[in-house]
Enzyme design. Sequence first.
Site, mmCIF file in Angstrom:
data_model
loop_
_atom_site.group_PDB
_atom_site.id
_atom_site.type_symbol
_atom_site.label_atom_id
_atom_site.label_comp_id
_atom_site.label_asym_id
_atom_site.label_seq_id
_atom_site.Cartn_x
_atom_site.Cartn_y
_atom_site.Cartn_z
ATOM 1 N N GLY A 15 133.164 91.151 -92.295
ATOM 2 C CA GLY A 15 133.851 90.243 -93.218
ATOM 3 C C GLY A 15 133.456 90.508 -94.657
ATOM 4 N N ASP A 36 131.509 91.928 -84.790
ATOM 5 C CA ASP A 36 132.671 91.294 -85.406
ATOM 6 C C ASP A 36 133.859 91.441 -84.459
ATOM 7 O OD1 ASP A 36 134.856 90.622 -87.289
ATOM 8 O OD2 ASP A 36 133.274 90.769 -88.799
ATOM 9 N N THR A 40 139.252 88.025 -88.797
ATOM 10 C CA THR A 40 139.512 88.057 -90.247
ATOM 11 C C THR A 40 138.687 89.164 -90.929
ATOM 12 O OG1 THR A 40 137.879 86.297 -90.570
ATOM 13 C CG2 THR A 40 140.188 85.636 -90.479
ATOM 14 N N ASP A 61 133.348 89.229 -79.789
ATOM 15 C CA ASP A 61 133.577 87.818 -80.130
ATOM 16 C C ASP A 61 132.285 87.046 -79.861
ATOM 17 O OD1 ASP A 61 134.145 85.120 -80.131
ATOM 18 O OD2 ASP A 61 136.029 85.316 -79.036
ATOM 19 N N TYR A 67 124.405 89.837 -76.157
ATOM 20 C CA TYR A 67 123.382 90.715 -75.596
ATOM 21 C C TYR A 67 122.972 91.763 -76.625
ATOM 22 C CZ TYR A 67 120.940 94.152 -72.888
ATOM 23 O OH TYR A 67 119.975 95.020 -72.452
ATOM 24 N N GLY A 107 120.582 80.910 -79.391
ATOM 25 C CA GLY A 107 120.021 81.286 -78.088
ATOM 26 C C GLY A 107 119.408 82.676 -78.144
ATOM 27 N N ALA A 119 124.987 80.799 -92.051
ATOM 28 C CA ALA A 119 125.875 80.708 -93.219
ATOM 29 C C ALA A 119 126.589 79.373 -93.145
ATOM 30 C CB ALA A 119 126.885 81.847 -93.207
ATOM 31 N N TYR A 150 136.834 73.200 -90.215
ATOM 32 C CA TYR A 150 135.797 74.057 -90.801
ATOM 33 C C TYR A 150 134.578 73.216 -91.180
ATOM 34 C CZ TYR A 150 133.770 77.634 -93.907
ATOM 35 O OH TYR A 150 132.945 78.553 -94.516
ATOM 36 N N TYR A 164 117.507 73.323 -82.734
ATOM 37 C CA TYR A 164 116.778 74.473 -82.167
ATOM 38 C C TYR A 164 115.434 74.663 -82.873
ATOM 39 C CZ TYR A 164 119.681 76.527 -78.551
ATOM 40 O OH TYR A 164 120.324 76.755 -77.368
#
Length: 321
Positions: A15, A36, A40, A61, A67, A107, A119, A150, A164
């Site tokens: 991006g 990525d 977008t 995705d 992994y 995770g 971000a 968003y 976390y």
Amino acid sequence: MTRPLRRILVTGGAGFLGSHLCERLLAEDCEVLCFDNLLTGKMDNVEPLLGHPRFSFEHYDVTNFLYVAGPLDAVLHFASPASPADFERLPIQILKVGSLGTHKALGLAKAKGARLLLASTSECYGDPEVNPQPETYWGRVNPIGIRGVYDEAKRFAEAMTMAYHRHHGVDVRIVRIFNTFGPRMQLHDGRAIPNFMTQAIRGEPITVFGDGGQTRSFCYVDDLIEGILRLLRSGYVGPMNIGNPREMTLLEMAKAIIQIADSPSEIVFRGLPPDDPKVRRPDISLARKVLDWEPKVPVEDGLRRTYEWFRDALDKEQVPR
Ligand code: UDP
């Protein structure tokens, strides 16, 4: 705090911001893994990095299980569409990458003992009642509005990140990014600067929404990346604003771009989208104090560099490859 961060995953690495981060990290001798799904992001943004021995790209995705083989020192979670035009076009994907994607990134960080930098965004403040916005302001967001997909995804992402940290001891950083501009913005993502640049270069009318009196504070991308990397390497846990405190109206921005492009374009006024924030300006006292950071590139200089990039990119777009 001084632990060297050598092997770093950047989600959304193809991006606008992700690709600038990848480039900077490679220049600083890191090994960079870029994930990525190109929803977008653009391959063009990372094309020059593909042959680099310390760079790898995976078309993936990040809402799915992540992994990574071997050790990992940091995860920079930058995957997400971020233009208001995307809020209507890709609402579910935005909610998923902010929630499921952040969960997977955390995770992975937990499993690897890696630091996670999220971000986040000035959108956490919504249409704010205070100006400038300090990190301590909780915001004014319409959860069911068009922008809510968003804003709430990122607010959820911040909540998950802090959970976390508190519950699992994951080392986290949260950057609240304000409006940023520069080379590699998507040409047609519908945001103010790409629209104004494209319109000015083509001599088309410049579409200012509302009366143009709403304000934003635009930061040149190199300054933003510097701030983010300082935050990553700092010991500061919790949200930190990174942005340029120079506030301007959108009408001023439109005029500045017309001037830089030496364009014959006229300004036309269009309807203001729902929930469009009336003001937005970062209070960067915290970044100044903790990171000794503030933007260095004047907005006009940044606009000139961005204009040159847009002119070339629009030229290339017209030549079929
Ligand atoms: N805007 C505009 N004309 C455009 C696109 C956007 O006047 O062609 C306005 C928009 O309504 C908002 C501001 O510019 O007030 C910044 O919009 P942008 O999409 O860049 O990002 P936002 O800060 O709203 O997330």
